[in-house]
Design a protein around this motif. Structure first.
Motif, PDB file in Angstrom:
ATOM      1  N   ILE A  53       0.929  -1.178  -0.002  1.00  0.00           N
ATOM      2  CA  ILE A  53       0.078  -0.075   0.009  1.00  0.00           C
ATOM      3  C   ILE A  53       0.690   1.432   0.053  1.00  0.00           C
ATOM      4  CG2 ILE A  53      -1.696   1.330   1.192  1.00  0.00           C
ATOM      5  CD1 ILE A  53      -2.672  -1.455   2.631  1.00  0.00           C
ATOM      6  N   THR A  54       0.683   2.031  -1.158  1.00  0.00           N
ATOM      7  CA  THR A  54       1.414   3.062  -1.049  1.00  0.00           C
ATOM      8  C   THR A  54       0.564   4.474  -1.164  1.00  0.00           C
ATOM      9  OG1 THR A  54       3.247   2.075  -2.870  1.00  0.00           O
ATOM     10  CG2 THR A  54       3.001   4.780  -2.477  1.00  0.00           C
ATOM     11  N   CYS A  55       0.817   5.134  -0.083  1.00  0.00           N
ATOM     12  CA  CYS A  55       0.067   6.450   0.464  1.00  0.00           C
ATOM     13  C   CYS A  55       0.738   7.855  -0.052  1.00  0.00           C
ATOM     14  CB  CYS A  55      -0.241   6.386   1.633  1.00  0.00           C
ATOM     15  SG  CYS A  55      -1.535   7.371   2.280  1.00  0.00           S
ATOM     16  N   VAL A  56      -0.033   8.579  -0.763  1.00  0.00           N
ATOM     17  CA  VAL A  56       0.482  10.021  -1.086  1.00  0.00           C
ATOM     18  C   VAL A  56      -0.459  11.010  -0.336  1.00  0.00           C
ATOM     19  CG1 VAL A  56       0.553  11.580  -3.219  1.00  0.00           C
ATOM     20  CG2 VAL A  56       0.864   9.059  -3.493  1.00  0.00           C
ATOM     21  N   LEU A  57       0.318  11.855   0.402  1.00  0.00           N
ATOM     22  CA  LEU A  57      -0.220  12.948   1.246  1.00  0.00           C
ATOM     23  C   LEU A  57       0.184  14.266   0.788  1.00  0.00           C
ATOM     24  CD1 LEU A  57       0.640  10.220   3.767  1.00  0.00           C
ATOM     25  CD2 LEU A  57      -1.464  11.556   4.516  1.00  0.00           C
ATOM     26  N   GLY A  58      -0.592  15.249   1.355  1.00  0.00           N
ATOM     27  CA  GLY A  58      -0.487  16.462   0.931  1.00  0.00           C
ATOM     28  C   GLY A  58      -1.499  17.561   1.260  1.00  0.00           C
ATOM     29  N   ARG A  59      -1.398  18.813   1.288  1.00  0.00           N
ATOM     30  CA  ARG A  59      -2.458  19.706   1.738  1.00  0.00           C
ATOM     31  C   ARG A  59      -3.373  19.897   0.383  1.00  0.00           C
ATOM     32  NH1 ARG A  59       2.104  22.923   4.561  1.00  0.00           N
ATOM     33  NH2 ARG A  59       2.610  23.295   2.728  1.00  0.00           N
ATOM     34  N   ASN A  60      -4.295  20.459   0.471  1.00  0.00           N
ATOM     35  CA  ASN A  60      -5.030  20.794  -0.808  1.00  0.00           C
ATOM     36  C   ASN A  60      -4.353  21.479  -1.849  1.00  0.00           C
ATOM     37  OD1 ASN A  60      -7.561  19.349   0.177  1.00  0.00           O
ATOM     38  ND2 ASN A  60      -8.383  21.299   1.311  1.00  0.00           N
ATOM     39  N   GLY A  61      -4.561  21.033  -2.974  1.00  0.00           N
ATOM     40  CA  GLY A  61      -3.996  21.737  -4.167  1.00  0.00           C
ATOM     41  C   GLY A  61      -2.621  21.680  -4.212  1.00  0.00           C
ATOM     42  N   VAL A  62      -2.010  20.488  -3.889  1.00  0.00           N
ATOM     43  CA  VAL A  62      -0.343  20.316  -4.165  1.00  0.00           C
ATOM     44  C   VAL A  62      -0.388  19.473  -5.312  1.00  0.00           C
ATOM     45  CG1 VAL A  62      -0.010  20.654  -1.674  1.00  0.00           C
ATOM     46  CG2 VAL A  62      -0.240  18.390  -2.315  1.00  0.00           C
ATOM     47  N   GLY A  63      -1.369  18.911  -6.029  1.00  0.00           N
ATOM     48  CA  GLY A  63      -1.223  18.152  -7.074  1.00  0.00           C
ATOM     49  C   GLY A  63      -1.450  16.573  -6.886  1.00  0.00           C
ATOM     50  N   LYS A  64      -2.117  16.024  -5.849  1.00  0.00           N
ATOM     51  CA  LYS A  64      -2.474  14.636  -5.615  1.00  0.00           C
ATOM     52  C   LYS A  64      -3.526  14.110  -6.481  1.00  0.00           C
ATOM     53  CE  LYS A  64      -3.936  15.206  -1.432  1.00  0.00           C
ATOM     54  NZ  LYS A  64      -3.934  16.514  -1.198  1.00  0.00           N
ATOM     55  N   THR A  65      -4.615  14.971  -6.718  1.00  0.00           N
ATOM     56  CA  THR A  65      -5.734  14.513  -7.771  1.00  0.00           C
ATOM     57  C   THR A  65      -4.931  14.687  -8.969  1.00  0.00           C
ATOM     58  OG1 THR A  65      -7.407  15.023  -6.303  1.00  0.00           O
ATOM     59  CG2 THR A  65      -7.930  14.936  -8.538  1.00  0.00           C
ATOM     60  N   SER A  66      -3.913  15.386  -9.487  1.00  0.00           N
ATOM     61  CA  SER A  66      -3.605  15.678 -10.899  1.00  0.00           C
ATOM     62  C   SER A  66      -2.761  14.568 -11.186  1.00  0.00           C
ATOM     63  CB  SER A  66      -2.698  16.964 -10.812  1.00  0.00           C
ATOM     64  OG  SER A  66      -3.433  18.111 -10.953  1.00  0.00           O
ATOM     65  N   LEU A  67      -2.102  13.953 -10.045  1.00  0.00           N
ATOM     66  CA  LEU A  67      -1.234  12.834 -10.277  1.00  0.00           C
ATOM     67  C   LEU A  67      -1.834  11.720 -10.567  1.00  0.00           C
ATOM     68  CD1 LEU A  67       1.363  11.091  -9.613  1.00  0.00           C
ATOM     69  CD2 LEU A  67       0.952  10.987  -7.101  1.00  0.00           C
ATOM     70  N   LEU A  68      -3.160  11.392  -9.958  1.00  0.00           N
ATOM     71  CA  LEU A  68      -4.015  10.216 -10.345  1.00  0.00           C
ATOM     72  C   LEU A  68      -4.610  10.318 -11.665  1.00  0.00           C
ATOM     73  CD1 LEU A  68      -5.670   9.114  -6.906  1.00  0.00           C
ATOM     74  CD2 LEU A  68      -3.276   8.635  -7.564  1.00  0.00           C
ATOM     75  N   ARG A  69      -5.004  11.541 -11.980  1.00  0.00           N
ATOM     76  CA  ARG A  69      -5.499  11.852 -13.023  1.00  0.00           C
ATOM     77  C   ARG A  69      -4.547  11.498 -14.472  1.00  0.00           C
ATOM     78  NH1 ARG A  69      -9.026  17.430 -11.816  1.00  0.00           N
ATOM     79  NH2 ARG A  69     -10.796  16.037 -10.717  1.00  0.00           N
ATOM     80  N   ALA A  70      -3.199  11.537 -14.033  1.00  0.00           N
ATOM     81  CA  ALA A  70      -2.133  11.375 -15.143  1.00  0.00           C
ATOM     82  C   ALA A  70      -2.039   9.839 -15.252  1.00  0.00           C
ATOM     83  CB  ALA A  70      -0.811  11.982 -14.623  1.00  0.00           C
ATOM     84  N   ILE A  71      -1.933   9.116 -14.043  1.00  0.00           N
ATOM     85  CA  ILE A  71      -2.046   7.969 -14.077  1.00  0.00           C
ATOM     86  C   ILE A  71      -3.130   7.010 -14.819  1.00  0.00           C
ATOM     87  CG2 ILE A  71      -1.817   5.779 -12.658  1.00  0.00           C
ATOM     88  CD1 ILE A  71      -0.407   7.414 -10.445  1.00  0.00           C
ATOM     89  N   THR A  72      -4.164   7.560 -14.525  1.00  0.00           N
ATOM     90  CA  THR A  72      -5.569   7.094 -14.974  1.00  0.00           C
ATOM     91  C   THR A  72      -5.904   7.464 -16.525  1.00  0.00           C
ATOM     92  OG1 THR A  72      -6.986   8.645 -14.070  1.00  0.00           O
ATOM     93  CG2 THR A  72      -6.613   6.581 -12.830  1.00  0.00           C
ATOM     94  N   GLY A  73      -5.101   8.334 -16.785  1.00  0.00           N
ATOM     95  CA  GLY A  73      -5.237   8.652 -18.321  1.00  0.00           C
ATOM     96  C   GLY A  73      -6.218   9.796 -18.577  1.00  0.00           C
ATOM     97  N   GLN A  74      -6.565  10.434 -17.537  1.00  0.00           N
ATOM     98  CA  GLN A  74      -7.687  11.697 -17.556  1.00  0.00           C
ATOM     99  C   GLN A  74      -6.973  12.959 -18.249  1.00  0.00           C
ATOM    100  OE1 GLN A  74     -10.602  11.770 -14.648  1.00  0.00           O
ATOM    101  NE2 GLN A  74      -9.640   9.989 -13.842  1.00  0.00           N
ATOM    102  N   HIS A  75      -5.607  13.096 -17.700  1.00  0.00           N
ATOM    103  CA  HIS A  75      -4.823  14.262 -18.243  1.00  0.00           C
ATOM    104  C   HIS A  75      -3.665  13.702 -18.825  1.00  0.00           C
ATOM    105  CE1 HIS A  75      -7.413  17.275 -17.028  1.00  0.00           C
ATOM    106  NE2 HIS A  75      -7.537  16.875 -15.733  1.00  0.00           N
ATOM    107  N   THR A  76      -3.120  14.323 -19.918  1.00  0.00           N
ATOM    108  CA  THR A  76      -1.905  13.917 -20.847  1.00  0.00           C
ATOM    109  C   THR A  76      -0.830  14.591 -20.027  1.00  0.00           C
ATOM    110  OG1 THR A  76      -2.978  13.842 -22.696  1.00  0.00           O
ATOM    111  CG2 THR A  76      -0.552  13.990 -23.036  1.00  0.00           C
ATOM    112  N   THR A  77       0.379  13.808 -19.943  1.00  0.00           N
ATOM    113  CA  THR A  77       1.649  14.436 -18.992  1.00  0.00           C
ATOM    114  C   THR A  77       2.428  15.050 -20.281  1.00  0.00           C
ATOM    115  OG1 THR A  77       2.593  12.096 -19.407  1.00  0.00           O
ATOM    116  CG2 THR A  77       1.614  12.475 -17.269  1.00  0.00           C
ATOM    117  N   SER A  78       3.177  16.038 -19.644  1.00  0.00           N
ATOM    118  CA  SER A  78       4.111  16.775 -20.677  1.00  0.00           C
ATOM    119  C   SER A  78       5.426  16.345 -20.561  1.00  0.00           C
ATOM    120  CB  SER A  78       3.872  18.434 -20.206  1.00  0.00           C
ATOM    121  OG  SER A  78       4.306  18.442 -18.859  1.00  0.00           O
ATOM    122  N   SER A  79       5.789  15.449 -19.666  1.00  0.00           N
ATOM    123  CA  SER A  79       7.134  14.893 -19.640  1.00  0.00           C
ATOM    124  C   SER A  79       7.079  13.783 -18.858  1.00  0.00           C
ATOM    125  CB  SER A  79       8.053  15.775 -19.094  1.00  0.00           C
ATOM    126  OG  SER A  79       7.874  16.327 -17.651  1.00  0.00           O
TER     127      SER A  79
END
Length: 231
Positions: free
Chosen positions: A29-55
């Motif tokens: 189990i790998t857990c990612v934490l952080g305050r609101n707005g630091v990019g956690k959900t963006s990370l998951l959207r990149a992994i699941t393909g909802q947003h395209t990575t730039s690099s």
């Protein structure tokens, strides 16, 4: 194993992720934490393909999944439980679970027994509309829907948000079962520190789109972790 290597992600001119790397290994189990707005959900959207990575790059079991559509990544073995659950309120519990069939071959389109052993309430409410369930029951339904897809990696975005303590315990037990008994890789984004402290094998802390600290769960008790997690 899911491997994220040095990815960046932009929303127009704004950079949401900066050189983020992590792995989610089977039976951990790998857990990612952080305050609101630091990019956690963006990370998951990149992994699941909802947003395209730039690099950078993302791979599953050594095979690149960059550029694949979300449904193709699901077919490869990524199950996603989004923040806010996103169940279909007018469909029954049974119909919500069956939406997970879309990525499966016809012969595999059954609801695994594990879904009902982990969340017995779903079995007793099969005919109820999803919108009639409590928030905690909807969260169990969202996890059950992801499990119908037989994922290799289960990705969860804040599954404890707005959930009563008894359901949080049920969800925690289910995640541990998936790790220990099924050998599943679990990637968990969370803000509830005690939940991560109890479950996580490895913790990563994000700030301003970057991984700033990582290690075993006991890093959550350090001054460095508190500095990045307190508001």
């Amino acid at each position: 194993m899911l491997a994220v290597d040095n990815i960046g992600l932009h929303y127009g001119a704004a950079q949401a992720l900066r050189g983020v790397s992590l792995t989610a290994a089977p039976g951990r189990i790998t857990c990612v934490l952080g305050r609101n707005g630091v990019g956690k959900t963006s990370l998951l959207r990149a992994i699941t393909g909802q947003h395209t990575t730039s690099s950078g790059s993302i791979s599953l079991d050594g095979r690149p999944i960059d550029g694949l559509a979300p449904y193709s990544r699901a077919r490869r073995g990524i199950g996603y439980v989004p923040q806010g659950r996103e169940i279909f309120p007018l469909l029954s519990v049974k119909e919500n679970l069956e939406t997970g069939f879309a990525q499966l071959a016809r012969r595999d389109r059954t609801i695994p027994d594990d879904v009902f052993s982990l969340f017995p309430v779903l079995h007793s409410m099969m005919a109820r509309r999803g919108g009639d369930l409590s928030g905690g029951q909807q969260q169990q339904l969202a996890i059950g829907r992801a499990l119908v897809m037989r994922p290799k990696v289960l990705v969860l975005d804040e599954p404890t948000e707005g959930i009563q303590p008894s359901i949080i315990k049920d969800i925690g037990r289910a995640i541990v079962y998936l790790r220990d008994s099924m050998g599943m890789a679990v990637l968990l984004v969370e803000q509830y520190l005690d939940f991560c402290r109890e479950l996580a094998d490895h913790v990563l802390i994000m700030d301003r789109g970057e991984i700033v600290l990582e290690g075993a769960a006991d890093i959550l008790d350090t001054a460095a972790a508190r500095r990045h997690l307190t508001v």
